[in-house]
Motif scaffolding. Structure first.
Motif, PDB file in Angstrom:
ATOM      1  N   GLY A 139     -36.328   1.154 -38.464  1.00 52.90           N
ATOM      2  CA  GLY A 139     -35.351   1.270 -37.816  1.00 52.90           C
ATOM      3  C   GLY A 139     -34.728   2.261 -39.080  1.00 52.90           C
ATOM      4  O   GLY A 139     -34.561   2.034 -40.212  1.00 52.90           O
ATOM      5  N   VAL A 176     -26.231  -8.056 -35.067  1.00 50.73           N
ATOM      6  CA  VAL A 176     -25.509  -6.708 -35.443  1.00 50.73           C
ATOM      7  C   VAL A 176     -24.087  -6.897 -35.691  1.00 50.73           C
ATOM      8  O   VAL A 176     -23.284  -6.153 -36.669  1.00 50.73           O
ATOM      9  CB  VAL A 176     -25.468  -7.012 -33.898  1.00 50.73           C
ATOM     10  CG1 VAL A 176     -24.597  -5.256 -33.893  1.00 50.73           C
ATOM     11  CG2 VAL A 176     -26.448  -5.999 -34.278  1.00 50.73           C
ATOM     12  N   LYS A 177     -23.146  -8.082 -35.650  1.00 49.82           N
ATOM     13  CA  LYS A 177     -21.666  -8.696 -35.918  1.00 49.82           C
ATOM     14  C   LYS A 177     -21.991  -8.610 -37.412  1.00 49.82           C
ATOM     15  O   LYS A 177     -20.961  -8.117 -38.023  1.00 49.82           O
ATOM     16  CB  LYS A 177     -21.617  -9.898 -35.097  1.00 49.82           C
ATOM     17  CG  LYS A 177     -20.352 -10.918 -35.603  1.00 49.82           C
ATOM     18  CD  LYS A 177     -19.587 -11.252 -35.309  1.00 49.82           C
ATOM     19  CE  LYS A 177     -18.367 -12.048 -34.956  1.00 49.82           C
ATOM     20  NZ  LYS A 177     -17.704 -13.084 -33.878  1.00 49.82           N
ATOM     21  N   ARG A 188     -20.773  -3.097 -42.439  1.00 47.12           N
ATOM     22  CA  ARG A 188     -19.977  -1.750 -43.097  1.00 47.12           C
ATOM     23  C   ARG A 188     -18.209  -1.926 -42.700  1.00 47.12           C
ATOM     24  O   ARG A 188     -17.748  -0.533 -43.320  1.00 47.12           O
ATOM     25  CB  ARG A 188     -20.318  -1.089 -41.641  1.00 47.12           C
ATOM     26  CG  ARG A 188     -21.712  -1.319 -41.840  1.00 47.12           C
ATOM     27  CD  ARG A 188     -22.279  -0.127 -40.528  1.00 47.12           C
ATOM     28  NE  ARG A 188     -24.308  -0.213 -40.444  1.00 47.12           N
ATOM     29  CZ  ARG A 188     -24.559   0.207 -39.342  1.00 47.12           C
ATOM     30  NH1 ARG A 188     -23.898   0.499 -38.325  1.00 47.12           N
ATOM     31  NH2 ARG A 188     -26.107   0.695 -39.586  1.00 47.12           N
ATOM     32  N   GLU A 207     -35.234  -4.671 -31.464  1.00 44.78           N
ATOM     33  CA  GLU A 207     -32.535  -4.380 -31.056  1.00 44.78           C
ATOM     34  C   GLU A 207     -31.776  -3.975 -31.904  1.00 44.78           C
ATOM     35  O   GLU A 207     -30.958  -2.879 -31.864  1.00 44.78           O
ATOM     36  CB  GLU A 207     -32.747  -5.924 -30.016  1.00 44.78           C
ATOM     37  CG  GLU A 207     -33.070  -5.575 -29.086  1.00 44.78           C
ATOM     38  CD  GLU A 207     -32.960  -4.702 -27.844  1.00 44.78           C
ATOM     39  OE1 GLU A 207     -31.697  -4.371 -27.730  1.00 44.78           O
ATOM     40  OE2 GLU A 207     -34.444  -4.378 -27.539  1.00 44.78           O
ATOM     41  N   VAL A 208     -32.641  -4.522 -32.979  1.00 45.11           N
ATOM     42  CA  VAL A 208     -31.457  -4.967 -34.439  1.00 45.11           C
ATOM     43  C   VAL A 208     -31.968  -2.802 -35.530  1.00 45.11           C
ATOM     44  O   VAL A 208     -30.556  -2.868 -35.327  1.00 45.11           O
ATOM     45  CB  VAL A 208     -31.542  -5.490 -35.215  1.00 45.11           C
ATOM     46  CG1 VAL A 208     -31.005  -5.561 -36.722  1.00 45.11           C
ATOM     47  CG2 VAL A 208     -31.276  -7.045 -34.990  1.00 45.11           C
ATOM     48  N   VAL A 250     -23.846  -7.166 -39.633  1.00 45.89           N
ATOM     49  CA  VAL A 250     -24.086  -5.442 -40.146  1.00 45.89           C
ATOM     50  C   VAL A 250     -22.027  -4.890 -40.040  1.00 45.89           C
ATOM     51  O   VAL A 250     -22.553  -4.474 -40.805  1.00 45.89           O
ATOM     52  CB  VAL A 250     -25.037  -4.804 -39.182  1.00 45.89           C
ATOM     53  CG1 VAL A 250     -24.909  -3.489 -39.108  1.00 45.89           C
ATOM     54  CG2 VAL A 250     -26.476  -5.583 -40.079  1.00 45.89           C
ATOM     55  N   GLU A 251     -21.502  -5.050 -38.891  1.00 46.84           N
ATOM     56  CA  GLU A 251     -20.777  -4.146 -38.369  1.00 46.84           C
ATOM     57  C   GLU A 251     -19.402  -4.560 -39.397  1.00 46.84           C
ATOM     58  O   GLU A 251     -18.591  -4.437 -39.892  1.00 46.84           O
ATOM     59  CB  GLU A 251     -20.008  -3.975 -37.170  1.00 46.84           C
ATOM     60  CG  GLU A 251     -21.092  -3.952 -36.664  1.00 46.84           C
ATOM     61  CD  GLU A 251     -20.547  -4.522 -34.428  1.00 46.84           C
ATOM     62  OE1 GLU A 251     -19.839  -5.076 -34.254  1.00 46.84           O
ATOM     63  OE2 GLU A 251     -21.155  -3.607 -33.967  1.00 46.84           O
ATOM     64  N   LYS A 293     -31.920  -0.677 -33.568  1.00 49.91           N
ATOM     65  CA  LYS A 293     -31.452   0.565 -32.986  1.00 49.91           C
ATOM     66  C   LYS A 293     -30.314   0.267 -33.628  1.00 49.91           C
ATOM     67  O   LYS A 293     -29.547   1.756 -33.283  1.00 49.91           O
ATOM     68  CB  LYS A 293     -31.262   0.005 -31.251  1.00 49.91           C
ATOM     69  CG  LYS A 293     -32.620  -0.287 -30.434  1.00 49.91           C
ATOM     70  CD  LYS A 293     -31.740  -0.565 -29.485  1.00 49.91           C
ATOM     71  CE  LYS A 293     -33.690  -1.006 -28.554  1.00 49.91           C
ATOM     72  NZ  LYS A 293     -32.523  -0.919 -27.066  1.00 49.91           N
ATOM     73  N   THR A 294     -29.184  -0.668 -34.537  1.00 49.62           N
ATOM     74  CA  THR A 294     -28.214  -0.687 -35.128  1.00 49.62           C
ATOM     75  C   THR A 294     -28.899  -0.258 -36.361  1.00 49.62           C
ATOM     76  O   THR A 294     -28.050   0.999 -37.177  1.00 49.62           O
ATOM     77  CB  THR A 294     -27.749  -1.885 -34.997  1.00 49.62           C
ATOM     78  OG1 THR A 294     -27.039  -1.510 -33.590  1.00 49.62           O
ATOM     79  CG2 THR A 294     -26.554  -1.760 -36.297  1.00 49.62           C
ATOM     80  N   THR A 295     -29.472  -0.851 -37.518  1.00 46.59           N
ATOM     81  CA  THR A 295     -29.860  -0.525 -39.000  1.00 46.59           C
ATOM     82  C   THR A 295     -31.305  -0.947 -39.229  1.00 46.59           C
ATOM     83  O   THR A 295     -31.838  -1.080 -37.849  1.00 46.59           O
ATOM     84  CB  THR A 295     -28.858  -1.606 -39.956  1.00 46.59           C
ATOM     85  OG1 THR A 295     -28.465  -1.063 -40.257  1.00 46.59           O
ATOM     86  CG2 THR A 295     -29.102  -2.878 -39.154  1.00 46.59           C
TER      87      THR A 295
END
Length: 331
Positions: free
Chosen positions: A73, A319-320, A326, A98-99, A322-323, A101-103
Motif C-alpha cells: 500500500g 482505518v479509523k 490524518r 484491506e488496510v 488512520v483517519e 487500500k487506505t494507507t
C-alpha cells in the motif's frame, strides 16, 4: 524363583528378566532409530517449505541477523503491526490487503518467528521495540507510525510509543494481554534465548510436525497464509522462540506496566466480545487511562484472535485510527 509354563517346562526368573531386557533394548533401538530419521528428515522438510513459501517481503539485516518485513500500500501514516505471543505476519492475511487500500501497512516477524532469524537478546517488550525500530530504519520505512499490537504485542507498542514518541502518531491495542497488576513486587528477568527445552528438541527430530494438530483459528486464514503459518509454526526455531518469548513475558509486561501515560496520543482499544471475564474487562478498560484521547471498541462475535476471527473489526479500527491521525495533521 522358577515357574512353569503351560507345558510344564520350568522357566527361571533370570530368563524372564533377560527377555524383558531384550524387548526394552529393541524398543530403545527403535526410538533411537526413529529419532535419527526424524533429525535427518526435519531439515529436509524445512528447506522444501522455505522454497514453497518464500518470504513475501524483504529480509533486513538489523545487526548480525535478518528480520522479515512485508509492506504494501501507499500513503501516510504507515501502519506497523506487532503480532502476539508466538505469532507471525501471515496471521494478518485478511487485514493487511484491506488496510493497504487506505494507507501503507507493514507486518513483520519478530526474531525467531516466521521467516525471521534468531536474535541473541532476551525476548522482552523493550527489546522487541528496539529491534522493530532498527528494522524500520534499515528498511527505509519512515514514520509517523500507527502501531497495532495484538495480545502480547500490545506490550511492545506501548513501550515503543514511550521510547520513540516522535515516531508514533497513534496506537490500536487489539485485545492486549492483561498488564501485570500494580502490586506485582518482582519478576524473573528474561534469560538469553537458547537452551534445548524438550519441545524444541522434539521439534528438531520432527515429532512436533508429526503430532501437531490443527492450529485452531489459523485454519480460517486465506490460502497461502494458512499453509505458510502451519509450516513455520512447527519448525524448531519457532518452537524454541515460543518458549523464549514465554520466559520473557513477565519482564515485558512489567516494562509496559511502567508506562503510565502517553499524554494525548490517540489510542483505540479493540476488545473481544467472547470469553470475557471481570479481570480482562477491567484490564481492557484500564488501557484507556494511558491517554487523554482514547476510546474503546468491541468485536462482539470474536474471541482473542480478532484479526482472524473477526478481521473486519480489526480493519475498521485501524482505518479509523488512520483517519483520526490524518484529521489531526490537517488541523
Amino acid at each position: 524363583m522358577n515357574g512353569q509354563n503351560q507345558n510344564g517346562k520350568v522357566i527361571s526368573s533370570k530368563g524372564k528378566g533377560r527377555g524383558c531386557l531384550t524387548w526394552l533394548g529393541r524398543i530403545m533401538l527403535l526410538i533411537i532409530g526413529l529419532s535419527i530419521v526424524g533429525y535427518i528428515y526435519e531439515p529436509i522438510v524445512e528447506a522444501a517449505e522455505m522454497k514453497a513459501y518464500p518470504p513475501p517481503g524483504q529480509m533486513v539485516d538489523v545487526g548480525g541477523y535478518h528480520l522479515h518485513i512485508h509492506c504494501t500500500g501507499t500513503g501516510s501514516p504507515t501502519v506497523v503491526v506487532e503480532s502476539g505471543w508466538g505469532d507471525m505476519s501471515a496471521s494478518w492475511g485478511w487485514v493487511q490487503p484491506e488496510v493497504a487500500k487506505t494507507t501503507r501497512i507493514c507486518t513483520y516477524d519478530r526474531a525467531g518467528m516466521g521467516w525471521s532469524e534468531l536474535s541473541p537478546e532476551p525476548r522482552t517488550a523493550r527489546e522487541y521495540a528496539k529491534e522493530l525500530h532498527t528494522l524500520l530504519v534499515k528498511a527505509n520505512e519512515p514514520g509517523p507510525y500507527v502501531l497495532v499490537g495484538h495480545s502480547m504485542g500490545g506490550f511492545t507498542v506501548i513501550v515503543y510509543a514511550h521510547d520513540y514518541p516522535d515516531e508514533v502518531s497513534g496506537l490500536v491495542l487489539v485485545d492486549t494481554q492483561d498488564l501485570p497488576t500494580s502490586n506485582v513486587a518482582t519478576y524473573r528477568p528474561a534469560p538469553k534465548p537458547g537452551g534445548t527445552p524438550i519441545p524444541a528438541l522434539l521439534a528438531r527430530i520432527g515429532l512436533v510436525r508429526l503430532l501437531g494438530g490443527p492450529l485452531g483459528s489459523v485454519e480460517n486464514l486465506p490460502d497461502g497464509d494458512k499453509q505458510a503459518y502451519t509450516a513455520f509454526a512447527v519448525a524448531p526455531r519457532s518452537v524454541q522462540t515460543f518458549i523464549d518469548e514465554l520466559k520473557g513475558m513477565p519482564e515485558g509486561g512489567a516494562q509496559a506496566r511502567a508506562v503510565t501515560s502517553l499524554g494525548s496520543l490517540p489510542i483505540i482499544v479493540l476488545s473481544r466480545g467472547k470469553d470475557q471475564d471481570a479481570k480482562h474487562t477491567a484490564a481492557q478498560t484500564a488501557l484507556l487511562q494511558l491517554s487523554t484521547n482514547s476510546q474503546q471498541l468491541f468485536a462482539e462475535q470474536s474471541g482473542h484472535p480478532i484479526h482472524i476471527e473477526q478481521p473486519q473489526d480489526a480493519i475498521a479500527a485501524i482505518v479509523k485510527m488512520v483517519e483520526i491521525v490524518r484529521q489531526a495533521i490537517q488541523k
